[in-house]
Write a protein that holds these residues in place. Sequence first.
Motif, PDB file in Angstrom:
ATOM      1  N   ASP A 270       0.837  -1.190   0.000  1.00  0.00           N
ATOM      2  CA  ASP A 270       0.000   0.000   0.000  1.00  0.00           C
ATOM      3  C   ASP A 270       0.881   1.251   0.000  1.00  0.00           C
ATOM      4  O   ASP A 270       2.110   1.168  -0.040  1.00  0.00           O
ATOM      5  CB  ASP A 270      -0.981  -0.009   1.172  1.00  0.00           C
ATOM      6  CG  ASP A 270      -0.281   0.114   2.528  1.00  0.00           C
ATOM      7  OD1 ASP A 270       0.934   0.424   2.557  1.00  0.00           O
ATOM      8  OD2 ASP A 270      -0.944  -0.079   3.555  1.00  0.00           O
ATOM      9  N   TYR A 275       0.984  -3.640   3.800  1.00  0.00           N
ATOM     10  CA  TYR A 275       0.446  -4.649   2.886  1.00  0.00           C
ATOM     11  C   TYR A 275      -1.075  -4.565   2.811  1.00  0.00           C
ATOM     12  O   TYR A 275      -1.751  -4.266   3.804  1.00  0.00           O
ATOM     13  CB  TYR A 275       0.854  -6.053   3.333  1.00  0.00           C
ATOM     14  CG  TYR A 275       2.306  -6.345   3.092  1.00  0.00           C
ATOM     15  CD1 TYR A 275       2.762  -6.740   1.833  1.00  0.00           C
ATOM     16  CD2 TYR A 275       3.240  -6.197   4.112  1.00  0.00           C
ATOM     17  CE1 TYR A 275       4.096  -7.006   1.600  1.00  0.00           C
ATOM     18  CE2 TYR A 275       4.585  -6.453   3.891  1.00  0.00           C
ATOM     19  CZ  TYR A 275       5.005  -6.856   2.636  1.00  0.00           C
ATOM     20  OH  TYR A 275       6.335  -7.102   2.409  1.00  0.00           O
ATOM     21  N   LYS A 276      -1.574  -4.815   1.620  1.00  0.00           N
ATOM     22  CA  LYS A 276      -3.007  -4.818   1.369  1.00  0.00           C
ATOM     23  C   LYS A 276      -3.396  -6.166   0.781  1.00  0.00           C
ATOM     24  O   LYS A 276      -2.681  -6.735  -0.043  1.00  0.00           O
ATOM     25  CB  LYS A 276      -3.378  -3.698   0.400  1.00  0.00           C
ATOM     26  CG  LYS A 276      -4.835  -3.667  -0.007  1.00  0.00           C
ATOM     27  CD  LYS A 276      -5.095  -2.573  -1.035  1.00  0.00           C
ATOM     28  CE  LYS A 276      -4.922  -1.202  -0.443  1.00  0.00           C
ATOM     29  NZ  LYS A 276      -5.337  -0.123  -1.391  1.00  0.00           N
ATOM     30  N   GLU A 300     -11.032  -4.830  -0.051  1.00  0.00           N
ATOM     31  CA  GLU A 300      -9.670  -4.491   0.340  1.00  0.00           C
ATOM     32  C   GLU A 300      -9.507  -4.512   1.861  1.00  0.00           C
ATOM     33  O   GLU A 300     -10.329  -3.970   2.593  1.00  0.00           O
ATOM     34  CB  GLU A 300      -9.284  -3.117  -0.207  1.00  0.00           C
ATOM     35  CG  GLU A 300      -9.289  -3.068  -1.734  1.00  0.00           C
ATOM     36  CD  GLU A 300      -8.851  -1.724  -2.283  1.00  0.00           C
ATOM     37  OE1 GLU A 300      -8.774  -0.750  -1.488  1.00  0.00           O
ATOM     38  OE2 GLU A 300      -8.577  -1.641  -3.494  1.00  0.00           O
ATOM     39  N   LEU A 302      -6.373  -4.150   5.042  1.00  0.00           N
ATOM     40  CA  LEU A 302      -5.026  -3.710   5.378  1.00  0.00           C
ATOM     41  C   LEU A 302      -4.456  -4.585   6.490  1.00  0.00           C
ATOM     42  O   LEU A 302      -5.158  -4.946   7.435  1.00  0.00           O
ATOM     43  CB  LEU A 302      -5.028  -2.238   5.812  1.00  0.00           C
ATOM     44  CG  LEU A 302      -5.450  -1.217   4.752  1.00  0.00           C
ATOM     45  CD1 LEU A 302      -5.422   0.190   5.346  1.00  0.00           C
ATOM     46  CD2 LEU A 302      -4.566  -1.304   3.525  1.00  0.00           C
ATOM     47  N   TRP A 303      -3.180  -4.907   6.362  1.00  0.00           N
ATOM     48  CA  TRP A 303      -2.514  -5.765   7.344  1.00  0.00           C
ATOM     49  C   TRP A 303      -2.107  -4.950   8.575  1.00  0.00           C
ATOM     50  O   TRP A 303      -1.402  -3.946   8.473  1.00  0.00           O
ATOM     51  CB  TRP A 303      -1.282  -6.416   6.736  1.00  0.00           C
ATOM     52  CG  TRP A 303      -0.468  -7.236   7.696  1.00  0.00           C
ATOM     53  CD1 TRP A 303       0.785  -6.971   8.161  1.00  0.00           C
ATOM     54  CD2 TRP A 303      -0.859  -8.484   8.304  1.00  0.00           C
ATOM     55  NE1 TRP A 303       1.211  -7.964   9.011  1.00  0.00           N
ATOM     56  CE2 TRP A 303       0.221  -8.897   9.117  1.00  0.00           C
ATOM     57  CE3 TRP A 303      -2.011  -9.264   8.235  1.00  0.00           C
ATOM     58  CZ2 TRP A 303       0.177 -10.077   9.864  1.00  0.00           C
ATOM     59  CZ3 TRP A 303      -2.059 -10.436   8.983  1.00  0.00           C
ATOM     60  CH2 TRP A 303      -0.983 -10.829   9.779  1.00  0.00           C
ATOM     61  N   TRP A 310      -6.123  -8.914   9.379  1.00  0.00           N
ATOM     62  CA  TRP A 310      -6.481  -8.100   8.234  1.00  0.00           C
ATOM     63  C   TRP A 310      -7.702  -7.268   8.593  1.00  0.00           C
ATOM     64  O   TRP A 310      -8.736  -7.803   8.962  1.00  0.00           O
ATOM     65  CB  TRP A 310      -6.781  -8.977   7.026  1.00  0.00           C
ATOM     66  CG  TRP A 310      -5.567  -9.676   6.504  1.00  0.00           C
ATOM     67  CD1 TRP A 310      -5.181 -10.950   6.746  1.00  0.00           C
ATOM     68  CD2 TRP A 310      -4.560  -9.100   5.660  1.00  0.00           C
ATOM     69  NE1 TRP A 310      -3.997 -11.226   6.100  1.00  0.00           N
ATOM     70  CE2 TRP A 310      -3.596 -10.110   5.426  1.00  0.00           C
ATOM     71  CE3 TRP A 310      -4.382  -7.848   5.077  1.00  0.00           C
ATOM     72  CZ2 TRP A 310      -2.466  -9.889   4.643  1.00  0.00           C
ATOM     73  CZ3 TRP A 310      -3.267  -7.620   4.288  1.00  0.00           C
ATOM     74  CH2 TRP A 310      -2.324  -8.631   4.074  1.00  0.00           C
ATOM     75  N   GLU A 313     -11.011  -2.369   4.819  1.00  0.00           N
ATOM     76  CA  GLU A 313     -10.893  -0.960   4.456  1.00  0.00           C
ATOM     77  C   GLU A 313     -12.080  -0.500   3.622  1.00  0.00           C
ATOM     78  O   GLU A 313     -12.791   0.431   3.981  1.00  0.00           O
ATOM     79  CB  GLU A 313      -9.597  -0.723   3.695  1.00  0.00           C
ATOM     80  CG  GLU A 313      -9.366   0.762   3.370  1.00  0.00           C
ATOM     81  CD  GLU A 313      -8.076   0.982   2.594  1.00  0.00           C
ATOM     82  OE1 GLU A 313      -7.488   2.067   2.760  1.00  0.00           O
ATOM     83  OE2 GLU A 313      -7.675   0.090   1.832  1.00  0.00           O
TER      84      GLU A 313
END
Length: 316
Positions: A270, A275-276, A300, A302-303, A310, A313
């Motif tokens: 990202d 990470y995404k 989507e 996001l980590w 996770w 988003e």
Amino acid sequence: MTRTQATTSKFLQAFFVFSGTLYLSVCVSTAFAQSEDGDSESCVRKPRFIKTVGMQQPVAIDTKQSRLPGVVIRELKGAKRSFRHPTWEQSGHVASTARDSNGNIFVVPFPSISLDINPLEKRNTIYKIDSITGEMSPFIELPIIGKASQRNPFGTMAITFECESNSLYVSSVANSTPSEIRGGIYKVDPETAEIDSQLSGVDAIGVAIFNTGDGKRLYYGDARSSSVYSLPLMENGGFSPLETARFEFSLLRVKNGDSTQVRKIRFLRDKQNGYKLVATETEFSFRLLAESGRRFRDYEFLWDQSSGKWLFENVK
């Protein structure tokens, strides 16, 4: 004329025939393209035959031709020409592809239209497109549990390549039913075509691998729900018989989510260098469905390194 020149001549003849007569049908299809630009942190390579046929980067692998079996390579810029080797028809319609560190392309069949193009006896066959010659040939036939039935025309569903262990991971739902799980995920050596490790009793329609920092995990989309699960991999990339799947998330439980299944899983960087995870939805059942014009969405996540989870988003 040398052998190399003869091969190049055949490629160019095939290229210009297909770029002239089949380009329209490729463009009007609902294309699912895998970028050939590659990832700077990945070991996968572009097929060498791309230069042989005179195509210009960037190009894409199109797996969703509604009228044509197999895959089509097409330019994304410039003349936007397309190429399809005559041997690529043998796979029938396909689900997804993966490339290895030598630029070979591995293809898994998927009967999106009928069993005439994708016969039951070939539903668990992985095909290989040679990086140098561009020719497709059967690579390995995965084992099938039980007898074939037209109640479930599907076999191989998803494929991904992992660099460090030099492994292909392939999922299959062959002979499973809405109430019986007979599928599995297989770790295959891309050089010897041997199964190194396998996970039985799993029906996965999408697979991908992510390193959480505590080790690599294989993520998969469940065939019967909107859930995604993950499993830890051993140092050699194999499955541990002592580990069980961990629930990661469900599309149905997020804002504006749906009860659809996860067909594709991608891990991207990202903007904050984190990470995404992008999960692409689909509608899946163990039977052929009429083609629809529905646009499937990308979810989507996001980590979050601190929680090891996770976080949702948005959905697009």
